[in-house]
Design a protein around this motif. Structure first.
Motif, PDB file in Angstrom:
ATOM      1  N   HIS A  83       0.833  -1.205   0.000  1.00 14.89           N
ATOM      2  CA  HIS A  83       0.000   0.000   0.000  1.00 14.89           C
ATOM      3  C   HIS A  83       0.870   1.258   0.000  1.00 14.89           C
ATOM      4  N   ILE A  84       0.203   2.376  -0.153  1.00 12.05           N
ATOM      5  CA  ILE A  84       0.872   3.678  -0.032  1.00 12.05           C
ATOM      6  C   ILE A  84       0.403   4.300   1.268  1.00 12.05           C
ATOM      7  N   PHE A  85       1.342   4.735   2.078  1.00 12.31           N
ATOM      8  CA  PHE A  85       1.024   5.365   3.357  1.00 12.31           C
ATOM      9  C   PHE A  85       1.193   6.870   3.205  1.00 12.31           C
ATOM     10  N   MET A  86       0.105   7.609   3.416  1.00  9.08           N
ATOM     11  CA  MET A  86       0.173   9.061   3.332  1.00  9.08           C
ATOM     12  C   MET A  86       0.533   9.613   4.710  1.00  9.08           C
ATOM     13  N   HIS A  87       1.685  10.254   4.794  1.00 11.72           N
ATOM     14  CA  HIS A  87       2.133  10.819   6.066  1.00 11.72           C
ATOM     15  C   HIS A  87       1.495  12.175   6.330  1.00 11.72           C
TER      16      HIS A  87
END
Length: 113
Positions: A83-87
């Protein structure tokens, strides 16, 4: 301290609040020189320098195609295996509140990621 952001309008570009003109955008990698114009002193809520220096994170800026010096918003994310983790995500101070210049900053950044 808690911050909130809203997606004010879903658009394929930015929309001028006063004229309703549609403006094309680019999402580009943040450059080190950009850090001078995205400080808390200038109204930004987050410390983007901290995000920029972490190797695993990618920081991108939203700019107008015809005016790429002014940052309209920023997004920081990390590509993970599944997945892509949005910080972080933030619209520029001039795109907040009743005096905002453009609709669609947050929607464009989220769509990009």
């Amino acid at each position: 301290m808690q911050f909130s952001s809203e997606i004010d309008k879903l658009t394929h570009s930015l929309e001028d609040v006063t004229t309703w003109n549609i403006l094309q955008t680019d999402v580009l990698p943040l450059e080190k020189a950009d850090l001078r114009v995205i400080s808390k002193k200038l109204g930004w809520k987050f410390n983007w320098r901290t995000e920029y220096i972490v190797q695993e994170k990618q920081v991108f800026k939203l700019v107008l195609k015809n005016e790429q010096k002014t940052i309209q918003g920023l997004i920081c994310f990390e590509k993970r295996t599944d997945h892509i983790f949005m910080h972080l995500i933030e619209t520029a101070p001039h795109n907040l509140g009743k005096t905002k210049k453009y609709f669609g900053v947050m929607g464009n950044l989220v769509a990009f990621s």
